[in-house]
Design a protein around this motif. Sequence first.
Motif, PDB file in Angstrom:
ATOM      1  N   ILE A  24      26.934  64.730 -15.212  1.00 40.60           N
ATOM      2  CA  ILE A  24      26.113  63.521 -15.326  1.00 40.60           C
ATOM      3  C   ILE A  24      24.947  63.582 -14.343  1.00 40.60           C
ATOM      4  N   GLY A  25      25.239  64.046 -13.111  1.00 39.75           N
ATOM      5  CA  GLY A  25      24.180  64.178 -12.098  1.00 39.75           C
ATOM      6  C   GLY A  25      23.114  65.167 -12.515  1.00 39.75           C
ATOM      7  N   TYR A  26      23.535  66.285 -13.111  1.00 39.07           N
ATOM      8  CA  TYR A  26      22.566  67.293 -13.558  1.00 39.07           C
ATOM      9  C   TYR A  26      21.689  66.738 -14.680  1.00 39.07           C
ATOM     10  N   LEU A  27      22.296  66.021 -15.630  1.00 37.75           N
ATOM     11  CA  LEU A  27      21.516  65.418 -16.718  1.00 37.75           C
ATOM     12  C   LEU A  27      20.494  64.419 -16.174  1.00 37.75           C
ATOM     13  N   PHE A  28      20.908  63.670 -15.161  1.00 38.80           N
ATOM     14  CA  PHE A  28      20.009  62.712 -14.526  1.00 38.80           C
ATOM     15  C   PHE A  28      18.823  63.431 -13.889  1.00 38.80           C
ATOM     16  N   LEU A  29      19.105  64.507 -13.140  1.00 39.54           N
ATOM     17  CA  LEU A  29      18.045  65.287 -12.504  1.00 39.54           C
ATOM     18  C   LEU A  29      17.175  65.987 -13.540  1.00 39.54           C
ATOM     19  N   LEU A  30      17.792  66.387 -14.650  1.00 34.54           N
ATOM     20  CA  LEU A  30      17.040  67.041 -15.722  1.00 34.54           C
ATOM     21  C   LEU A  30      15.991  66.095 -16.315  1.00 34.54           C
ATOM     22  N   VAL A  31      16.392  64.869 -16.554  1.00 36.89           N
ATOM     23  CA  VAL A  31      15.451  63.863 -17.077  1.00 36.89           C
ATOM     24  C   VAL A  31      14.325  63.621 -16.083  1.00 36.89           C
ATOM     25  N   LEU A  32      14.668  63.523 -14.794  1.00 30.70           N
ATOM     26  CA  LEU A  32      13.651  63.305 -13.760  1.00 30.70           C
ATOM     27  C   LEU A  32      12.705  64.498 -13.651  1.00 30.70           C
ATOM     28  N   GLY A  33      13.266  65.720 -13.753  1.00 23.10           N
ATOM     29  CA  GLY A  33      12.436  66.922 -13.677  1.00 23.10           C
ATOM     30  C   GLY A  33      11.445  66.994 -14.820  1.00 23.10           C
ATOM     31  N   VAL A  34      11.903  66.708 -16.034  1.00 20.21           N
ATOM     32  CA  VAL A  34      11.020  66.711 -17.209  1.00 20.21           C
ATOM     33  C   VAL A  34       9.968  65.618 -17.078  1.00 20.21           C
ATOM     34  N   ALA A  35      10.376  64.440 -16.602  1.00 26.34           N
ATOM     35  CA  ALA A  35       9.430  63.330 -16.426  1.00 26.34           C
ATOM     36  C   ALA A  35       8.355  63.686 -15.404  1.00 26.34           C
ATOM     37  N   ASN A  36       8.770  64.328 -14.301  1.00 31.57           N
ATOM     38  CA  ASN A  36       7.818  64.751 -13.268  1.00 31.57           C
ATOM     39  C   ASN A  36       6.769  65.701 -13.843  1.00 31.57           C
ATOM     40  N   GLN A  37       7.222  66.703 -14.590  1.00 29.95           N
ATOM     41  CA  GLN A  37       6.309  67.684 -15.172  1.00 29.95           C
ATOM     42  C   GLN A  37       5.381  67.044 -16.205  1.00 29.95           C
ATOM     43  N   ALA A  38       5.941  66.146 -17.017  1.00 26.62           N
ATOM     44  CA  ALA A  38       5.139  65.479 -18.042  1.00 26.62           C
ATOM     45  C   ALA A  38       4.038  64.621 -17.424  1.00 26.62           C
ATOM     46  N   ILE A  39       4.380  63.909 -16.348  1.00 25.84           N
ATOM     47  CA  ILE A  39       3.390  63.059 -15.667  1.00 25.84           C
ATOM     48  C   ILE A  39       2.313  63.905 -15.001  1.00 25.84           C
ATOM     49  N   PHE A  40       2.741  64.932 -14.249  1.00 30.38           N
ATOM     50  CA  PHE A  40       1.800  65.781 -13.508  1.00 30.38           C
ATOM     51  C   PHE A  40       0.792  66.441 -14.445  1.00 30.38           C
ATOM     52  N   TYR A  41       1.288  67.136 -15.451  1.00 27.68           N
ATOM     53  CA  TYR A  41       0.381  67.849 -16.355  1.00 27.68           C
ATOM     54  C   TYR A  41      -0.359  66.894 -17.295  1.00 27.68           C
ATOM     55  N   GLY A  42       0.291  65.768 -17.617  1.00 26.62           N
ATOM     56  CA  GLY A  42      -0.376  64.774 -18.471  1.00 26.62           C
ATOM     57  C   GLY A  42      -1.635  64.235 -17.824  1.00 26.62           C
ATOM     58  N   LEU A  43      -1.597  64.017 -16.511  1.00 32.58           N
ATOM     59  CA  LEU A  43      -2.783  63.539 -15.786  1.00 32.58           C
ATOM     60  C   LEU A  43      -3.894  64.590 -15.770  1.00 32.58           C
ATOM     61  N   LEU A  44      -3.522  65.857 -15.964  1.00 30.24           N
ATOM     62  CA  LEU A  44      -4.513  66.935 -16.011  1.00 30.24           C
ATOM     63  C   LEU A  44      -4.977  67.228 -17.434  1.00 30.24           C
ATOM     64  N   GLY A  45      -4.485  66.426 -18.382  1.00 30.86           N
ATOM     65  CA  GLY A  45      -4.902  66.589 -19.773  1.00 30.86           C
ATOM     66  C   GLY A  45      -4.155  67.681 -20.516  1.00 30.86           C
ATOM     67  N   VAL A  46      -2.966  68.040 -20.027  1.00 36.58           N
ATOM     68  CA  VAL A  46      -2.178  69.111 -20.651  1.00 36.58           C
ATOM     69  C   VAL A  46      -0.852  68.551 -21.148  1.00 36.58           C
ATOM     70  N   ASN A  47      -0.531  68.842 -22.410  1.00 43.19           N
ATOM     71  CA  ASN A  47       0.788  68.487 -22.939  1.00 43.19           C
ATOM     72  C   ASN A  47       1.736  69.636 -22.605  1.00 43.19           C
ATOM     73  N   ILE A  48       2.486  69.489 -21.525  1.00 40.31           N
ATOM     74  CA  ILE A  48       3.301  70.574 -20.995  1.00 40.31           C
ATOM     75  C   ILE A  48       4.363  71.035 -21.981  1.00 40.31           C
ATOM     76  N   PHE A  49       4.781  70.164 -22.899  1.00 37.67           N
ATOM     77  CA  PHE A  49       5.837  70.531 -23.846  1.00 37.67           C
ATOM     78  C   PHE A  49       5.378  71.592 -24.847  1.00 37.67           C
ATOM     79  N   GLU A  50       4.070  71.752 -24.987  1.00 39.25           N
ATOM     80  CA  GLU A  50       3.546  72.798 -25.859  1.00 39.25           C
ATOM     81  C   GLU A  50       3.614  74.171 -25.196  1.00 39.25           C
TER      82      GLU A  50
END
Length: 218
Positions: A24-50
């Motif tokens: 459960i803790g790993y899944l929680f950190l996984l969601v936070l890690g993905v959210a961090n990357q999405a926010i960081f690159y999103g502000l730079l105009g990059v869709n990191i999931f691509e």
Amino acid sequence: METTKIETTKQSVTKYSIQDYMSIGYLFLLVLGVANQAIFYGLLGVNIFEYTSVLDVLLSPLAVISSHWLMPVILAVLIPLMIGYFKLLQWYYVKLSRKEKYQSGKKKEKLDKVLKSLNKKYAVIPFILMMLICMFLGFGLGGGYKSKEKLETQKYNYTHQIVYEDGEAKDVKILGKNSLYVFYATQDNKDVQISPIEGNIKVIKKLPSKDKKELIEN
């Protein structure tokens, strides 16, 4: 007899093992890690999931923590402090409840409720989770805005040199990297540059800092 069986079943369902908590803790950190990357690159105009592989997603919590030297330091300091603070609160309210004026009435009821909540085995966990949410999202927002500002103003120093397979070398400011792509900035270009690593980039070399460079030249 049936009642006893039902109660035993309920206890077995609600009782989690250490492995369950770790998952459960790993899944929680996984969601936070993905959210961090999405926010960081999103502000730079990059869709990191691509530009992300499944492995990059699974390792995103470790990638975020290791990319910010301050984050593991804060975690190593704040988590023990938070646990110690809860222990101190428990001691304080136990001591307070022994005073005569708190032995009866509404004051006693309030103290009993506070002590009951503090004495729970995992009472500190919600506060640790909230701290992790703030840290992961805060670092993503802060880092994204800072990198975006540097891109727009072109106020940054080269950090690395990329050597391509064809022999071309380019000094760049590395903004991020995963198993498939490297994201970087170049002078006179306000957009993030993205290059695949496999079959394209031969070497990524870290350049000496400005102070070290001046010492070498002198």
